[in-house]
Scaffold this active site. Structure first.
Site, PDB file in Angstrom:
ATOM      1  N   SER A 153      44.244  14.522  46.368  1.00  0.00           N
ATOM      2  CA  SER A 153      43.419  14.838  45.202  1.00  0.00           C
ATOM      3  C   SER A 153      43.197  16.334  45.088  1.00  0.00           C
ATOM      4  O   SER A 153      43.036  16.863  43.988  1.00  0.00           O
ATOM      5  CB  SER A 153      42.052  14.156  45.309  1.00  0.00           C
ATOM      6  OG  SER A 153      42.130  12.801  44.967  1.00  0.00           O
ATOM      7  N   ASP A 159      39.467  12.275  35.561  1.00  0.00           N
ATOM      8  CA  ASP A 159      38.820  12.136  36.862  1.00  0.00           C
ATOM      9  C   ASP A 159      37.431  11.511  36.701  1.00  0.00           C
ATOM     10  O   ASP A 159      37.238  10.658  35.831  1.00  0.00           O
ATOM     11  CB  ASP A 159      38.736  13.515  37.534  1.00  0.00           C
ATOM     12  CG  ASP A 159      38.878  13.438  39.047  1.00  0.00           C
ATOM     13  OD1 ASP A 159      37.998  12.863  39.688  1.00  0.00           O
ATOM     14  OD2 ASP A 159      39.874  13.956  39.570  1.00  0.00           O
ATOM     15  N   HIS A 170      34.077  14.478  42.609  1.00  0.00           N
ATOM     16  CA  HIS A 170      35.535  14.551  42.690  1.00  0.00           C
ATOM     17  C   HIS A 170      36.130  15.312  41.505  1.00  0.00           C
ATOM     18  O   HIS A 170      36.959  16.222  41.676  1.00  0.00           O
ATOM     19  CB  HIS A 170      36.095  13.129  42.752  1.00  0.00           C
ATOM     20  CG  HIS A 170      37.537  13.036  43.138  1.00  0.00           C
ATOM     21  ND1 HIS A 170      38.561  13.138  42.226  1.00  0.00           N
ATOM     22  CD2 HIS A 170      38.141  12.822  44.347  1.00  0.00           C
ATOM     23  CE1 HIS A 170      39.723  12.988  42.840  1.00  0.00           C
ATOM     24  NE2 HIS A 170      39.501  12.797  44.127  1.00  0.00           N
TER      25      HIS A 170
END
Length: 760
Positions: free
Chosen positions: A542, A148, A209
């Site tokens: 996600s 990520d 994220h």
């Protein structure tokens, strides 16, 4: 004069033509980043070495191009190959090399951007004999690799309190950078890597994220976590006792495929058990498996016994937008949970309308503002329909400034945040009421800007009030949390749908998990100390992907000998297809959902640890899949080690893909009046060796489904049984996909296999 004109024109044409040829040749000669994939590593072979890759480049590239001759990435653990800056001609030359499987330009992948675990627990309606999600319980040896945007190591979600020594199988590292030391890792966050080719200087996450997804999968318990006071409670990951390894491959610009491959190669070498990837190619980018970095890396991880879980994408509700569709990937769709965030609107008449939205007022007493309909605030010479939907440049700031504006959500690709920009930055409004004409409303985060999203019915009430009021006013009150909301789960509007575009004979997505407004860890504000706890709400597949990664880790902790396909099967066949009102799961249009939206259903980790039967999808199944898809034996053989004996069946067709031993069934083309047979085998993993399972079929109108045998009998020496399913499309059947299920039950376990059949 006419002759002179012709001569001049001809000269101009020659110059233009020559320029076009020069540009074309130049583009062929301009180096671009390519991946050279060479299949499976060759044990104890010099052909795996970096020196061998460099030799290949040295024989191809000019001597003076010393930097290009070094390459960018070298792959040698899970698979072999390299990436390098090459011209189109050089890439074409390498593609003809005997040892090369494929050469493709480095693609840029995109990110598919706590109560959720309690919600999943409540849906199952079962009490667990295991302390689910709340202890280490055998999970401390399980390592989840999160590929990520990196990680924020100081977050309390990555505290190593209570953890013992790092498992001896771990071979990874904690890469240092200017703001990331070896001490940034601990017994919880045991490893971190970053890749300089992406422009990163450390594994630290500035985007948020990666921190969010890692803490969703395996974050430690953090009490009193909230997003600015909302969603307050104990934040925790799916398996808090798991270790985490972070691989930073993504920046604000995206995720280079070459770096993704390197991260997956490293993760296999480092010793992870599960790889979690909330990333994928754009749905519009049609790539086969030999030019898809995630599919390539996951294939070799699967061969090594490592499970790879990936997000389905955020391009819904359009059909055939699902990404990460290789059968060896576990593909995850997104749903909501039984929590919502309400932003009420109080009209000047006193009427209260409950909308959705997240915003935080700086004042204790929200203020009333004049209310204006965007259609009546069009800029000069701009169409009123553009103004009605608040398209860029459509509003007159003089008519909007200092007021709350009512916009109707456009049906095209303009996003809510783009509308906010138009209303706030360009027009100077003090608030926005957005009338959603496409879907059920859902809350979105807009910071301190007063915002509320309402449906068409309430939108009409607001417009009616404005029409009959000389000086209409409105107050948008700060957000409040509402729980439990019903129905839940509901398929998220943005969640990408099947059928898979590469082949409709594998059902994708596989499962669904919470992905709407999920609370998890984030980096703190830049002005705060690095150790300042920060949590935030985020939506996307996600967010659903790491829920399944955590659930898979939970199952593996209880069933350590199970293969990735057994864990996958357990989570699929025990998935839930009803909501918290005990009705079939719906989508945001209020219609009953289909497997192209939910896969097998919403995951139920508690049920998955005791599924009764599992479908084992073997390496042979995956190899046959590649044969049926159209790859040659020669090409497939390069992806395997030399000891693997393999040959493609004599008969190969994409229609035969339906027959690989997958937990669900998809038939992409069944003609009216045609009968098709599908075969499956199941393995008994339940506590009883002598047990009988009985079939129950739920088939839609127009599709006749029969199974033989109707009873599966297992014994002391019989733990695997095969069966056949026949599908017949009636001549009167409508031409579309028909969905149903086949369920096997022994009176306690229910093993549900969904099917989707396209009748033409």
């Amino acid at each position: 004069m006419f002759t002179t004109y012709l001569s001049s024109s001809f000269s101009l044409i020659v110059i233009l033509f020559t320029s076009l040829i020069f540009i074309s040749i130049s583009s062929l000669q301009t180096p671009k980043h390519y991946v050279v994939y060479m299949g499976n590593p060759i044990e104890a072979d010099v052909h795996n070495s970096e020196a061998y890759y460099l030799q290949m480049l040295n024989t191809l590239l000019p001597r003076e191009e010393s930097e290009r001759r070094k390459g960018v990435h070298h792959y040698k653990h899970a698979f072999r190959g390299f990436s390098a800056m090459l011209t189109e001609e050089e890439a074409a030359a390498l593609s003809g090399h005997d040892e090369v499987v494929s050469v493709f330009e480095d693609p840029m992948l995109q990110l598919h951007t706590t109560r959720s675990w309690d919600f999943l627990d409540s849906l199952s309606g079962e009490s667990s004999s295991f302390p689910i999600y709340n202890s280490f319980h055998g999970s401390s040896d399980i390592i989840i690799g999160v590929v990520d945007t990196g990680i924020w190591p100081e977050s309390p979600s990555f505290s190593d309190k209570g953890f013992g020594e790092i498992p001896s199988k771990w071979k990874g590292i904690c890469m240092e950078g200017p703001d990331f030391n070896k001490s940034s890792c601990n017994r919880k966050l045991i490893g971190a890597r970053y890749y300089k080719s992406t422009g990163a200087t450390s594994a630290r996450d500035s985007n948020g994220h990666g921190t969010h997804t890692a803490s969703t999968a395996a974050g430690a318990h953090v009490v009193e976590a909230s997003d600015r006071g909302l969603a307050r409670g104990t934040a925790k990951g799916g398996q808090p006792g798991c270790r985490i390894a972070a691989y930073k491959t993504c920046t604000a610009d995206g995720c280079p495929g070459s770096a993704m491959l390197k991260a997956m190669d490293d993760a296999v070498h480092d010793g992870v058990d599960i790889i979690s990837i909330s990333i994928g190619l754009n749905a519009a980018f049609k790539s086969d498996y030999l030019s898809d970095p995630i599919a390539i890396g996951a294939f070799h991880a699967e061969l090594k016994g490592i499970m790879v879980i990936a997000s389905a994408g955020n391009d819904g509700p359009i059909a055939s937008t699902v990404t990460n569709v290789a059968p060896w990937l576990f593909t995850v769709a997104a749903s909501n949970i039984d929590r919502d965030f309400q932003s009420s609107v109080i009209l000047g008449s006193g009427k209260v309308i409950r909308g959705a939205g997240i915003h935080f007022s700086n004042s204790t007493r929200p203020k009333a503002y004049s209310l204006v309909y965007a259609r009546n605030a069009a800029a000069a010479s701009k169409p009123v329909e553009d103004a009605r939907t608040c398209l860029p440049g459509s509003l007159d700031p003089k008519k909007v400034s200092g007021k709350v504006i009512v916009c109707v959500m456009p049906r095209d690709a303009v996003t809510t945040k783009q509308i906010i920009k138009v209303v706030v930055e360009d027009a100077g409004a003090r608030g926005l009421i957005l009338v959603n004409q496409k879907e059920k409303i859902r809350a979105s985060d807009f910071g301190h800007f007063p915002f509320s999203e309402v449906d068409m019915t309430d939108g009409y009430k607001i417009l009616k009030y404005m029409l009959h009021t000389k000086s209409p006013t409105v107050t948008i009150v700060p957000t409040v949390e509402v729980k439990p909301t019903k129905p839940a789960p509901v398929v998220a509007f943005f969640s990408s749908r099947g059928p898979a575009s590469l082949t409709e004979n594998i059902l994708k997505p596989d499962v669904m998990a919470p992905g709407v407004l999920i609370l998890a860890a984030l980096p703190p504000p830049k002005t705060a100390k690095p150790s300042t706890p920060k949590f935030g709400l985020a939506s996307g597949t996600s967010m659903s992907c790491p829920h399944v990664s955590g659930a898979a880790a939970f199952v593996k902790a209880q069933r350590p000998s199970w293969t990735p396909s057994m864990i996958k099967s357990a989570l699929m066949t025990t998935a839930i297809t009803y909501d918290n009102m005990r009705r079939p799961v719906t989508n945001t249009s209020g219609l009953t959902s289909t497997p192209h939206e939910t896969g097998a259903g919403e995951i139920s980790p508690q049920r998955a640890i005791n599924p009764g039967l599992v479908f084992e999808t073997t390496t042979q199944d995956y190899l046959q899949y590649l044969c049926y898809f159209g790859y040659s034996k020669k090409t497939i053989s390069k992806t395997l080690n030399k000891a693997t004996k393999f040959s493609c069946p004599k008969k190969t067709s994409k229609d035969l893909i339906s027959n690989i031993n997958y937990p669900s069934i998809s038939i992409g083309n069944l003609r009216r009046g045609q009968r098709k047979m599908i075969e499956r085998s199941v393995t008994n993993v339940g506590p009883e060796r002598n047990v009988t399972y009985v079939a129950h079929i739920e088939a839609p109108e127009g599709l006749v489904v029969k199974v033989a045998p109707k009873r599966l009998v297992f014994g002391e020496n019989v733990d695997k049984v095969s069966y056949k399913v026949w599908f017949y499309g009636e001549k009167s059947a409508s031409k579309r996909y028909h969905h149903g299920s086949l369920e096997w039950s022994d009176g306690y376990h229910s093993v549900r296999s969904v099917f989707s059949v396209n009748i033409n």
